[in-house]
Design a protein around this motif. Sequence first.
Motif, mmCIF file in Angstrom:
data_model
loop_
_atom_site.group_PDB
_atom_site.id
_atom_site.type_symbol
_atom_site.label_atom_id
_atom_site.label_comp_id
_atom_site.label_asym_id
_atom_site.label_seq_id
_atom_site.Cartn_x
_atom_site.Cartn_y
_atom_site.Cartn_z
ATOM 1 N N ILE B 19 0.880 -0.934 -0.045
ATOM 2 C CA ILE B 19 0.149 0.156 -0.065
ATOM 3 C C ILE B 19 0.797 1.108 -0.064
ATOM 4 N N ILE B 20 0.733 2.004 -0.878
ATOM 5 C CA ILE B 20 1.335 3.353 -0.969
ATOM 6 C C ILE B 20 0.364 4.453 -0.517
ATOM 7 N N SER B 21 0.720 5.280 0.327
ATOM 8 C CA SER B 21 -0.111 6.369 1.020
ATOM 9 C C SER B 21 -0.067 7.845 0.262
ATOM 10 N N CYS B 22 -0.844 8.762 0.485
ATOM 11 C CA CYS B 22 -0.685 9.928 -0.117
ATOM 12 C C CYS B 22 -1.282 10.743 0.795
ATOM 13 N N THR B 23 -0.439 11.742 1.682
ATOM 14 C CA THR B 23 -1.361 12.344 2.772
ATOM 15 C C THR B 23 -1.216 13.874 2.254
ATOM 16 N N GLY B 24 -2.349 14.454 2.458
ATOM 17 C CA GLY B 24 -2.493 15.939 1.901
ATOM 18 C C GLY B 24 -2.971 16.838 3.229
ATOM 19 N N ASN B 28 -6.338 20.166 -0.115
ATOM 20 C CA ASN B 28 -6.443 19.644 -1.305
ATOM 21 C C ASN B 28 -7.352 18.289 -1.090
ATOM 22 N N ILE B 29 -6.719 17.073 -0.717
ATOM 23 C CA ILE B 29 -7.535 15.906 -0.501
ATOM 24 C C ILE B 29 -8.629 16.174 0.464
ATOM 25 N N GLY B 30 -8.398 16.848 1.603
ATOM 26 C CA GLY B 30 -9.398 17.258 2.503
ATOM 27 C C GLY B 30 -10.317 17.787 2.106
ATOM 28 N N LEU B 48 -1.130 7.050 -16.653
ATOM 29 C CA LEU B 48 -2.279 7.108 -15.771
ATOM 30 C C LEU B 48 -2.521 5.841 -15.352
ATOM 31 N N PHE B 49 -2.627 5.708 -13.922
ATOM 32 C CA PHE B 49 -2.814 4.372 -13.283
ATOM 33 C C PHE B 49 -4.269 4.128 -12.314
ATOM 34 N N ILE B 50 -4.633 5.310 -11.869
ATOM 35 C CA ILE B 50 -5.872 5.235 -11.123
ATOM 36 C C ILE B 50 -6.508 6.609 -11.392
ATOM 37 N N TYR B 51 -7.605 6.953 -11.745
ATOM 38 C CA TYR B 51 -8.257 8.154 -11.880
ATOM 39 C C TYR B 51 -9.682 8.264 -10.901
ATOM 40 N N GLY B 52 -9.775 9.324 -10.324
ATOM 41 C CA GLY B 52 -10.968 9.754 -9.653
ATOM 42 C C GLY B 52 -11.129 8.812 -8.545
ATOM 43 N N ASN B 53 -9.808 8.849 -7.626
ATOM 44 C CA ASN B 53 -9.651 7.998 -6.484
ATOM 45 C C ASN B 53 -9.573 6.554 -6.618
ATOM 46 N N SER B 54 -10.754 6.071 -7.320
ATOM 47 C CA SER B 54 -10.531 4.500 -7.320
ATOM 48 C C SER B 54 -10.800 3.816 -8.762
ATOM 49 N N ASN B 55 -10.783 4.643 -9.933
ATOM 50 C CA ASN B 55 -11.013 4.094 -11.140
ATOM 51 C C ASN B 55 -9.887 3.575 -11.897
ATOM 52 N N ARG B 56 -9.924 2.437 -12.659
ATOM 53 C CA ARG B 56 -8.894 1.837 -13.219
ATOM 54 C C ARG B 56 -8.951 2.211 -14.688
ATOM 55 N N PRO B 57 -8.293 2.491 -15.654
ATOM 56 C CA PRO B 57 -8.263 2.943 -16.781
ATOM 57 C C PRO B 57 -8.128 1.362 -17.429
ATOM 58 N N SER B 58 -8.673 1.324 -18.586
ATOM 59 C CA SER B 58 -8.512 0.111 -19.353
ATOM 60 C C SER B 58 -6.962 -0.429 -19.331
ATOM 61 N N THR B 71 -8.100 13.372 4.629
ATOM 62 C CA THR B 71 -6.856 14.081 3.984
ATOM 63 C C THR B 71 -5.993 13.138 3.262
ATOM 64 N N SER B 72 -6.339 11.870 3.118
ATOM 65 C CA SER B 72 -5.271 10.963 2.469
ATOM 66 C C SER B 72 -5.951 10.006 1.550
ATOM 67 N N ALA B 73 -5.166 9.369 0.787
ATOM 68 C CA ALA B 73 -5.454 8.514 -0.146
ATOM 69 C C ALA B 73 -4.532 7.383 -0.366
#
Lengths: 123, 111
Positions: B19-24, B28-30, B48-58, B71-73
């Motif tokens: 798991i990779i965290s991203c704290t804002g 921003n995130i918050g 692009l790997f993930i968009y809109g928090n949780s969507n996977r591109p094809s 405030t995190s993802a």
Amino acid sequence: EVQLVQSGAEVKKPGESLRISCKGSGYTFTSYWISWVRQMPGKGLEWMGRIDPSDSYTNYSPSFQGHVTLSADKSISTAYLHWSSLKASDTAMYYCARRVGSGNFYNNWVDPWGQGTLVTVSS
Amino acid sequence: QSVLTQPPSVSGAPGQRVIISCTGSSSNIGAGYDVHWYQQLPGTAPKLFIYGNSNRPSGVPDRVSGSKSGTSASLAITGLQAEDEADYYCHSYDSSLSGSVFGGGTKLTVL
């Protein structure tokens, strides 16, 4: 296929000017903003700014405002990043990327990315 | 110092989960802005790997997932494979800066 193709690597001296390009194809160029991103050697991504190719409206990151200029020529589907006086610290890889979104302007992501243009500034 | 904070590195053995965290922050995130993730393989442009928090591109496998809370993802990759070894960057909007911001990047090593 949506593609962004950037101009080739450049080697410049401090104080020289430079313009690099990013040509879009496979989509309506004026319908999507173009963002520019810097990646210094061995470092992370930094958002520089973005341009709306339909009217050349721009937003700059405070870190880059006044140091670079974004422009676009919609007649040839090309965006540009310009320096009037390069510094050694401008040595980096520069990427353009198409801004895509779901409707909310602030929630846009970028896809695809250009292949990058390496700019080397050295005396 | 990046506006979005990521761990410089994470690692895991093949088949494991990382798991990779991203704290804002509240600007921003918050503030409710979406988080996106990009994968940069060595010597290549980000993708692009993930968009809109949780969507996977094809093309991105379903063993990859994203989430956001407060405030995190987070970006999770299960069933680690050697091909996952890359740098990963989170991305969001910051209202104080009136523009996009990236995390500092996380290097994923598959042991």
